[in-house]
Design an enzyme around this catalytic site. Structure first.
Site, PDB file in Angstrom:
ATOM      1  N   LYS A 144      -2.686   7.085   1.136  1.00  0.00           N
ATOM      2  CA  LYS A 144      -2.337   7.360   2.538  1.00  0.00           C
ATOM      3  C   LYS A 144      -1.254   8.438   2.527  1.00  0.00           C
ATOM      4  CE  LYS A 144      -1.716   4.798   6.830  1.00  0.00           C
ATOM      5  NZ  LYS A 144      -2.750   5.501   7.585  1.00  0.00           N
TER       6      LYS A 144
ATOM      7  N   ARG B 288       0.832  -1.212   0.000  1.00  0.00           N
ATOM      8  CA  ARG B 288       0.000   0.000   0.000  1.00  0.00           C
ATOM      9  C   ARG B 288       0.865   1.260   0.000  1.00  0.00           C
ATOM     10  NH1 ARG B 288      -4.460   0.816   4.603  1.00  0.00           N
ATOM     11  NH2 ARG B 288      -2.585   1.213   5.842  1.00  0.00           N
TER      12      ARG B 288
HETATM   13  N1  PXG Z   1      -8.688   5.394   7.383  1.00  0.00           N
HETATM   14  C1  PXG Z   1      -7.694   6.305   7.511  1.00  0.00           C
HETATM   15  C2  PXG Z   1      -7.909   7.666   6.994  1.00  0.00           C
HETATM   16  C3  PXG Z   1      -6.489   5.932   8.120  1.00  0.00           C
HETATM   17  O1  PXG Z   1      -5.507   6.819   8.236  1.00  0.00           O
HETATM   18  C4  PXG Z   1      -7.383   3.691   8.433  1.00  0.00           C
HETATM   19  C5  PXG Z   1      -8.545   4.130   7.825  1.00  0.00           C
HETATM   20  C6  PXG Z   1      -7.253   2.259   8.829  1.00  0.00           C
HETATM   21  O2  PXG Z   1      -6.412   1.561   7.923  1.00  0.00           O
HETATM   22  P1  PXG Z   1      -5.575   0.291   8.359  1.00  0.00           P
HETATM   23  O3  PXG Z   1      -4.852  -0.129   7.129  1.00  0.00           O
HETATM   24  O4  PXG Z   1      -4.660   0.739   9.456  1.00  0.00           O
HETATM   25  O5  PXG Z   1      -6.545  -0.722   8.795  1.00  0.00           O
HETATM   26  C7  PXG Z   1      -6.317   4.609   8.609  1.00  0.00           C
HETATM   27  C8  PXG Z   1      -5.069   4.175   9.309  1.00  0.00           C
HETATM   28  C9  PXG Z   1      -0.730   7.104  12.671  1.00  0.00           C
HETATM   29  C10 PXG Z   1      -2.084   6.610  12.363  1.00  0.00           C
HETATM   30  O6  PXG Z   1      -0.596   8.129  13.310  1.00  0.00           O
HETATM   31  C11 PXG Z   1      -2.413   6.093  11.109  1.00  0.00           C
HETATM   32  C12 PXG Z   1      -3.714   5.643  10.836  1.00  0.00           C
HETATM   33  C13 PXG Z   1      -4.618   5.688  11.833  1.00  0.00           C
HETATM   34  C14 PXG Z   1      -4.277   6.219  13.073  1.00  0.00           C
HETATM   35  C15 PXG Z   1      -3.006   6.687  13.344  1.00  0.00           C
HETATM   36  O7  PXG Z   1       0.253   6.460  12.299  1.00  0.00           O
HETATM   37  N2  PXG Z   1      -4.062   5.153   9.586  1.00  0.00           N
END
Ligand code: PXG
Length: 292
Positions: free
Chosen positions: A152, A52
């Protein structure tokens, strides 16, 4: 002990881990990142996260100066250097240093690669037992016509605005609708409802194709539940038996209150609890070994 951070080709102590103020990641939010978890000395879904990251980079026409295999190895090395057993890994790739002006061609040196390996806590522990209280944000998730929410990227202001709104409302999280008023996702998590033993989440065209989201869809099918991707609205949340959010950092978070309305009986649902247990088991028994 100070953590070891990978930056610009080498591991350095956290206090020495610096990038220039001319990095376009800082100046323009021009970059991409990942959030990955390690459980029991294994990196969970490593390949999917690296893939990703590379897709996000490709989407913004950013060249990562490594192969996917090399990058995965760097992530494992970051874990080893920090003696990670259970942890959170945060790779970041920016456009790199360049003169002022947003044209990426100014970044002649190429991308900056950063890897932080530490920990993360999104919601207090008791929220997982009592459930999260969320509010619908007045900010709509940026539509794919403007910037694909499936990238992302380092541009999180859309979600941060929603998060500030949720904070002001004393809520745990914000629910974001898409430009048409259908449910998109939470600020940093995907969103699910449960209805008649079907787990339902929106298509990923208006949100991030979460790796936890896909894991939950797979787990549901595997255990004989229906896994459905389709658009739905607030009405469907009011009518739902259960609701929960998913994310690498958040894991599976039960949602019990949306805009002051109780979901189901106002307690974390049975299916949600099952999914939490299946997820925990999978996360603690699979993944790429850090220490060989
Ligand atoms: N939507 C968004 C906008 C995200 O940033 C998710 C969904 C969940 O995706 P995953 O692949 O993790 O199941 C995310 C995840 C950080 C941080 O600070 C990053 C996220 C979420 C919270 C904190 O690193 N990304």
């Amino acid at each position: 002990m100070e953590s070891a951070i990978y930056v610009d080709g080498k591991f350095v102590p956290a206090s020495e881990a610096k990038i220039t103020v001319f990095d376009h990641g800082l100046l323009y939010g021009d970059g991409v990142f990942e959030g990955i978890r390690a459980y029991s000395k294994r990196v969970f879904k490593l390949e999917q996260h690296v893939k990703r990251l590379f897709i996000s980079a490709r989407a913004i026409d950013l060249k990562i100066p490594h192969t996917e295999e090399e990058f995965a190895e760097l992530i494992l090395e970051a874990c080893r250097r920090n003696n990670i057993v259970d942890g959170y890994i945060r790779p970041i790739v920016t456009r790199g240093p360049g003169d002022l002006g947003l044209d990426p061609r100014k970044c002649t040196r190429g991308a900056s690669v950063i890897i932080i390996a530490g920990t993360i806590t999104l919601y207090a522990k008791e929220k997982y037992e009592l459930g999260l209280k969320i509010v619908t944000s007045s900010y709509r998730r940026v539509p794919p016509q403007s910037l694909s929410p499936s990238i992302k990227s380092l541009n999180y202001l859309n979600q941060i605005m929603a998060r500030i709104e949720a904070n002001r409302a004393n809520a745990d999280e914000a629910l974001m609708l898409d430009i048409h008023g259908y449910v998109s996702e939470a600020t940093a998590d995907n969103f699910f409802i449960v209805q008649n033993r079907a787990v339902i989440t929106p298509y990923s065209s208006t949100n991030l194709p979460g790796i936890t989201r896909q894991t939950v869809l797979d787990l549901a099918e595997e255990h004989g539940l229906k896994a459905v991707e389709k658009p739905f609205s607030l009405f469907d949340i009011w009518a739902a038996d259960e609701a929960f959010i998913t994310g690498t950092a958040a894991e599976i978070g039960p949602v019990v209150d949306v805009d002051g309305r109780l979901i189901g009986d106002g307690k974390p649902g049975k299916v949600t609890k099952q999914i939490q247990a299946w997820y925990r088991k999978l996360a603690n028994s699979t993944g790429t070994p850090i220490y060989g």
